[in-house]
Write a protein that holds these residues in place. Structure first.
Motif, PDB file in Angstrom:
ATOM      1  N   ALA A 156       0.834  -1.204   0.000  1.00  0.00           N
ATOM      2  CA  ALA A 156       0.000   0.000   0.000  1.00  0.00           C
ATOM      3  C   ALA A 156       0.867   1.251   0.000  1.00  0.00           C
ATOM      4  O   ALA A 156       0.571   2.235  -0.699  1.00  0.00           O
ATOM      5  CB  ALA A 156      -0.932  -0.005   1.214  1.00  0.00           C
ATOM      6  N   PHE A 157       1.961   1.203   0.756  1.00  0.00           N
ATOM      7  CA  PHE A 157       2.861   2.354   0.816  1.00  0.00           C
ATOM      8  C   PHE A 157       3.585   2.532  -0.512  1.00  0.00           C
ATOM      9  O   PHE A 157       3.813   3.676  -0.953  1.00  0.00           O
ATOM     10  CB  PHE A 157       3.864   2.160   1.955  1.00  0.00           C
ATOM     11  CG  PHE A 157       4.696   3.380   2.248  1.00  0.00           C
ATOM     12  CD1 PHE A 157       4.110   4.565   2.623  1.00  0.00           C
ATOM     13  CD2 PHE A 157       6.081   3.326   2.156  1.00  0.00           C
ATOM     14  CE1 PHE A 157       4.872   5.688   2.898  1.00  0.00           C
ATOM     15  CE2 PHE A 157       6.849   4.443   2.432  1.00  0.00           C
ATOM     16  CZ  PHE A 157       6.250   5.631   2.806  1.00  0.00           C
ATOM     17  N   TYR A 158       3.940   1.451  -1.158  1.00  0.00           N
ATOM     18  CA  TYR A 158       4.577   1.522  -2.482  1.00  0.00           C
ATOM     19  C   TYR A 158       3.691   2.293  -3.462  1.00  0.00           C
ATOM     20  O   TYR A 158       4.168   3.161  -4.201  1.00  0.00           O
ATOM     21  CB  TYR A 158       4.855   0.115  -3.005  1.00  0.00           C
ATOM     22  CG  TYR A 158       5.256   0.072  -4.459  1.00  0.00           C
ATOM     23  CD1 TYR A 158       6.560   0.357  -4.851  1.00  0.00           C
ATOM     24  CD2 TYR A 158       4.324  -0.238  -5.456  1.00  0.00           C
ATOM     25  CE1 TYR A 158       6.925   0.330  -6.188  1.00  0.00           C
ATOM     26  CE2 TYR A 158       4.683  -0.265  -6.790  1.00  0.00           C
ATOM     27  CZ  TYR A 158       5.984   0.019  -7.161  1.00  0.00           C
ATOM     28  OH  TYR A 158       6.346  -0.006  -8.494  1.00  0.00           O
ATOM     29  N   ASN A 159       2.398   1.983  -3.462  1.00  0.00           N
ATOM     30  CA  ASN A 159       1.490   2.656  -4.394  1.00  0.00           C
ATOM     31  C   ASN A 159       1.403   4.152  -4.115  1.00  0.00           C
ATOM     32  O   ASN A 159       1.285   4.962  -5.033  1.00  0.00           O
ATOM     33  CB  ASN A 159       0.098   2.017  -4.312  1.00  0.00           C
ATOM     34  CG  ASN A 159       0.067   0.619  -4.891  1.00  0.00           C
ATOM     35  OD1 ASN A 159       0.783   0.319  -5.852  1.00  0.00           O
ATOM     36  ND2 ASN A 159      -0.740  -0.253  -4.313  1.00  0.00           N
ATOM     37  N   ILE A 160       1.471   4.530  -2.832  1.00  0.00           N
ATOM     38  CA  ILE A 160       1.483   5.948  -2.484  1.00  0.00           C
ATOM     39  C   ILE A 160       2.753   6.614  -2.999  1.00  0.00           C
ATOM     40  O   ILE A 160       2.724   7.711  -3.579  1.00  0.00           O
ATOM     41  CB  ILE A 160       1.352   6.134  -0.960  1.00  0.00           C
ATOM     42  CG1 ILE A 160      -0.031   5.674  -0.493  1.00  0.00           C
ATOM     43  CG2 ILE A 160       1.592   7.588  -0.554  1.00  0.00           C
ATOM     44  CD1 ILE A 160      -0.195   5.650   1.017  1.00  0.00           C
ATOM     45  N   LEU A 161       3.886   5.941  -2.786  1.00  0.00           N
ATOM     46  CA  LEU A 161       5.175   6.490  -3.229  1.00  0.00           C
ATOM     47  C   LEU A 161       5.213   6.673  -4.742  1.00  0.00           C
ATOM     48  O   LEU A 161       5.763   7.668  -5.239  1.00  0.00           O
ATOM     49  CB  LEU A 161       6.313   5.567  -2.793  1.00  0.00           C
ATOM     50  CG  LEU A 161       6.566   5.446  -1.287  1.00  0.00           C
ATOM     51  CD1 LEU A 161       7.598   4.353  -1.023  1.00  0.00           C
ATOM     52  CD2 LEU A 161       7.040   6.773  -0.706  1.00  0.00           C
ATOM     53  N   VAL A 162       4.643   5.734  -5.471  1.00  0.00           N
ATOM     54  CA  VAL A 162       4.595   5.848  -6.933  1.00  0.00           C
ATOM     55  C   VAL A 162       3.843   7.107  -7.333  1.00  0.00           C
ATOM     56  O   VAL A 162       4.254   7.837  -8.242  1.00  0.00           O
ATOM     57  CB  VAL A 162       3.930   4.592  -7.554  1.00  0.00           C
ATOM     58  CG1 VAL A 162       3.626   4.815  -9.034  1.00  0.00           C
ATOM     59  CG2 VAL A 162       4.828   3.372  -7.395  1.00  0.00           C
ATOM     60  N   GLY A 163       2.756   7.382  -6.622  1.00  0.00           N
ATOM     61  CA  GLY A 163       1.975   8.584  -6.922  1.00  0.00           C
ATOM     62  C   GLY A 163       2.752   9.869  -6.704  1.00  0.00           C
ATOM     63  O   GLY A 163       2.494  10.875  -7.381  1.00  0.00           O
ATOM     64  N   PHE A 164       3.712   9.838  -5.791  1.00  0.00           N
ATOM     65  CA  PHE A 164       4.549  11.016  -5.531  1.00  0.00           C
ATOM     66  C   PHE A 164       5.760  11.079  -6.461  1.00  0.00           C
ATOM     67  O   PHE A 164       6.515  12.058  -6.411  1.00  0.00           O
ATOM     68  CB  PHE A 164       5.033  11.011  -4.072  1.00  0.00           C
ATOM     69  CG  PHE A 164       4.047  11.600  -3.102  1.00  0.00           C
ATOM     70  CD1 PHE A 164       4.092  12.945  -2.768  1.00  0.00           C
ATOM     71  CD2 PHE A 164       3.064  10.811  -2.535  1.00  0.00           C
ATOM     72  CE1 PHE A 164       3.180  13.490  -1.886  1.00  0.00           C
ATOM     73  CE2 PHE A 164       2.144  11.353  -1.645  1.00  0.00           C
ATOM     74  CZ  PHE A 164       2.195  12.697  -1.316  1.00  0.00           C
ATOM     75  N   GLY A 165       5.953  10.059  -7.280  1.00  0.00           N
ATOM     76  CA  GLY A 165       7.067  10.078  -8.221  1.00  0.00           C
ATOM     77  C   GLY A 165       8.407   9.756  -7.597  1.00  0.00           C
ATOM     78  O   GLY A 165       9.456  10.212  -8.088  1.00  0.00           O
ATOM     79  N   CYS A 166       8.394   8.990  -6.511  1.00  0.00           N
ATOM     80  CA  CYS A 166       9.651   8.638  -5.833  1.00  0.00           C
ATOM     81  C   CYS A 166      10.394   7.535  -6.582  1.00  0.00           C
ATOM     82  O   CYS A 166       9.808   6.762  -7.344  1.00  0.00           O
ATOM     83  CB  CYS A 166       9.359   8.160  -4.406  1.00  0.00           C
ATOM     84  SG  CYS A 166       8.564   9.389  -3.360  1.00  0.00           S
ATOM     85  N   GLN A 167      11.690   7.457  -6.334  1.00  0.00           N
ATOM     86  CA  GLN A 167      12.508   6.348  -6.809  1.00  0.00           C
ATOM     87  C   GLN A 167      12.569   5.318  -5.693  1.00  0.00           C
ATOM     88  O   GLN A 167      13.124   5.596  -4.634  1.00  0.00           O
ATOM     89  CB  GLN A 167      13.910   6.821  -7.180  1.00  0.00           C
ATOM     90  CG  GLN A 167      13.951   7.834  -8.318  1.00  0.00           C
ATOM     91  CD  GLN A 167      15.372   8.266  -8.627  1.00  0.00           C
ATOM     92  OE1 GLN A 167      16.337   7.575  -8.313  1.00  0.00           O
ATOM     93  NE2 GLN A 167      15.503   9.432  -9.246  1.00  0.00           N
ATOM     94  N   ILE A 168      12.002   4.156  -5.933  1.00  0.00           N
ATOM     95  CA  ILE A 168      11.793   3.194  -4.854  1.00  0.00           C
ATOM     96  C   ILE A 168      12.635   1.940  -5.094  1.00  0.00           C
ATOM     97  O   ILE A 168      12.692   1.415  -6.198  1.00  0.00           O
ATOM     98  CB  ILE A 168      10.309   2.793  -4.762  1.00  0.00           C
ATOM     99  CG1 ILE A 168       9.415   4.038  -4.808  1.00  0.00           C
ATOM    100  CG2 ILE A 168      10.048   1.967  -3.511  1.00  0.00           C
ATOM    101  CD1 ILE A 168       8.021   3.767  -5.303  1.00  0.00           C
ATOM    102  N   MET A 169      13.256   1.472  -4.015  1.00  0.00           N
ATOM    103  CA  MET A 169      13.944   0.196  -4.018  1.00  0.00           C
ATOM    104  C   MET A 169      13.553  -0.522  -2.730  1.00  0.00           C
ATOM    105  O   MET A 169      13.378   0.121  -1.691  1.00  0.00           O
ATOM    106  CB  MET A 169      15.457   0.375  -4.104  1.00  0.00           C
ATOM    107  CG  MET A 169      16.214  -0.896  -4.403  1.00  0.00           C
ATOM    108  SD  MET A 169      17.984  -0.566  -4.703  1.00  0.00           S
ATOM    109  CE  MET A 169      18.555  -2.237  -5.050  1.00  0.00           C
ATOM    110  N   ALA A 170      13.376  -1.836  -2.801  1.00  0.00           N
ATOM    111  CA  ALA A 170      12.816  -2.555  -1.667  1.00  0.00           C
ATOM    112  C   ALA A 170      13.718  -3.681  -1.172  1.00  0.00           C
ATOM    113  O   ALA A 170      14.489  -4.272  -1.943  1.00  0.00           O
ATOM    114  CB  ALA A 170      11.446  -3.128  -2.019  1.00  0.00           C
ATOM    115  N   TYR A 171      13.569  -3.942   0.124  1.00  0.00           N
ATOM    116  CA  TYR A 171      14.209  -5.120   0.720  1.00  0.00           C
ATOM    117  C   TYR A 171      13.135  -5.952   1.403  1.00  0.00           C
ATOM    118  O   TYR A 171      12.335  -5.435   2.196  1.00  0.00           O
ATOM    119  CB  TYR A 171      15.261  -4.728   1.763  1.00  0.00           C
ATOM    120  CG  TYR A 171      15.691  -5.903   2.618  1.00  0.00           C
ATOM    121  CD1 TYR A 171      16.489  -6.911   2.081  1.00  0.00           C
ATOM    122  CD2 TYR A 171      15.266  -6.025   3.941  1.00  0.00           C
ATOM    123  CE1 TYR A 171      16.847  -8.008   2.862  1.00  0.00           C
ATOM    124  CE2 TYR A 171      15.629  -7.109   4.717  1.00  0.00           C
ATOM    125  CZ  TYR A 171      16.424  -8.096   4.169  1.00  0.00           C
ATOM    126  OH  TYR A 171      16.780  -9.186   4.918  1.00  0.00           O
TER     127      TYR A 171
END
Length: 328
Positions: A156-171
């Motif tokens: 759910a947090f990933y989808n929010i971050l995508v909306g803000f245009g963030c560069q996301i990497m996950a562990y």
């Protein structure tokens, strides 16, 4: 069934009574501990929350009192000795997902508040101060965010971050195929947090990730980065995080959980002397935001918690499959 509900607040009672499927409830404001075990006599089951203690000693006493079932009205279960529960035959059921969007949205609210300092601006303008000095933030668009944990809340947090245009990497030890298909890149913990502007924790507390945020891992953060923890307090080493705040290695901290929160959270201590030196030190920092485990606290989440809790107890009472059982 006769159920003793511990750590009860008005809102717990409201929703548990509203969605009751025919069970006899008794509410206790106290958290379950070895000292108040006598309160559990005469009940079939207990309904517990995050700060109730069900260690081996407590479970042995609960077995003597005839307790057959523990209903966790939360997703986390680090406060339960699952091995001891299995030894006593007490079943443990939890609420694995309740409006993951609630916690994810709270994490983003903490990020926005710390970054844009809206809480400080609000206080200033109420006093007639309209200066912008000291209120500068940074764009979330293109900011590098380390997403630690991609379960329901992490997704759910990933989808929010995508909306803000963030560069996301996950562990996450178990990468999510759906998120991978969307283009999310996974890496080791070290790879993901290295150079991150924001590190946000969305994982359960387990033996192997206790104090995963410590002096060593903090040195990998981008200097002045932001750390957000809406998961479990034990994921971070608080004294070492304080040292990073003092040195400037950590620029912002937002926590909705605290390792010693059982002695503080969910109660009013405003007329007392603060004896917890760590939380007192954290409160003194201008770049620290603390909320008292309220990330889950939305109407939708409380409804889901109550409904799933009753689905769990009804399944146990009827001998049906226990889909939400937690085992060692």
């Amino acid at each position: 069934m006769k159920i003793a509900v511990f750590s009860t607040r008005n809102y717990d009672q409201q929703f548990l009574e509203q969605f009751n499927t025919g069970h006899e409830l008794t509410f206790f404001t106290q958290s379950l501990s070895l000292q108040n075990i006598p309160l559990t006599q005469g009940f079939d089951a207990l309904c517990l929350f995050v700060n109730d203690n069900a260690d081996a000693q407590v479970l042995a006493k609960l077995e003597e009192n005839g307790i057959k079932l523990i209903l966790l009205r939360c997703a986390g279960f680090n406060n339960i000795d699952l091995f001891a529960a299995a030894e006593t035959g007490i079943k443990v059921l939890r609420v694995p997902a309740y409006s993951p969007q609630a916690v994810a949205e709270h994490a983003m609210a903490m990020i926005l508040t710390l970054n844009r300092k809206t809480h400080k601006a609000h206080n200033r303008t109420r006093e007639g101060n309209f200066s912008l000095e000291g209120l500068m933030g940074f764009n979330l668009h293109s900011a590098k965010v380390a997403l630690i944990g991609t379960g329901n809340i992490g997704k759910a947090f990933y989808n929010i971050l995508v909306g803000f245009g963030c560069q996301i990497m996950a562990y996450d030890p178990y990468p999510d195929k759906e998120l991978t298909a969307k283009g999310l890149q996974y890496g080791t913990l070290e790879q993901v947090i290295s150079g991150a502007d924001i590190v946000s924790l969305h994982c359960p507390l387990l033996e192997d990730n206790h104090h995963m945020i410590n002096t060593t891992t903090l040195q990998l953060f981008k200097k002045g980065a932001m750390l957000i923890n809406t998961s479990r307090g034990g994921l971070i080493n608080t004294p070492e995080v304080i040292a990073a705040l003092k040195s400037g290695q950590l620029g912002y901290l937002g926590i909705d959980v605290y390792e010693q929160e059982s002695k503080l959270f969910f109660a009013d201590h405003s007329s007392e002397i603060m004896t917890d030196e760590l939380i007192a030190r954290l409160i003194s920092f201008p770049n620290v935001l603390i909320t008292s485990h309220q990330g889950f606290f939305t109407r939708e989440a409380m409804e889901q918690i109550a409904q799933t809790t009753y689905a769990n107890v009804d399944a146990f009472a009827s001998g049906s499959a226990l889909d939400n059982e937690v085992r060692e």
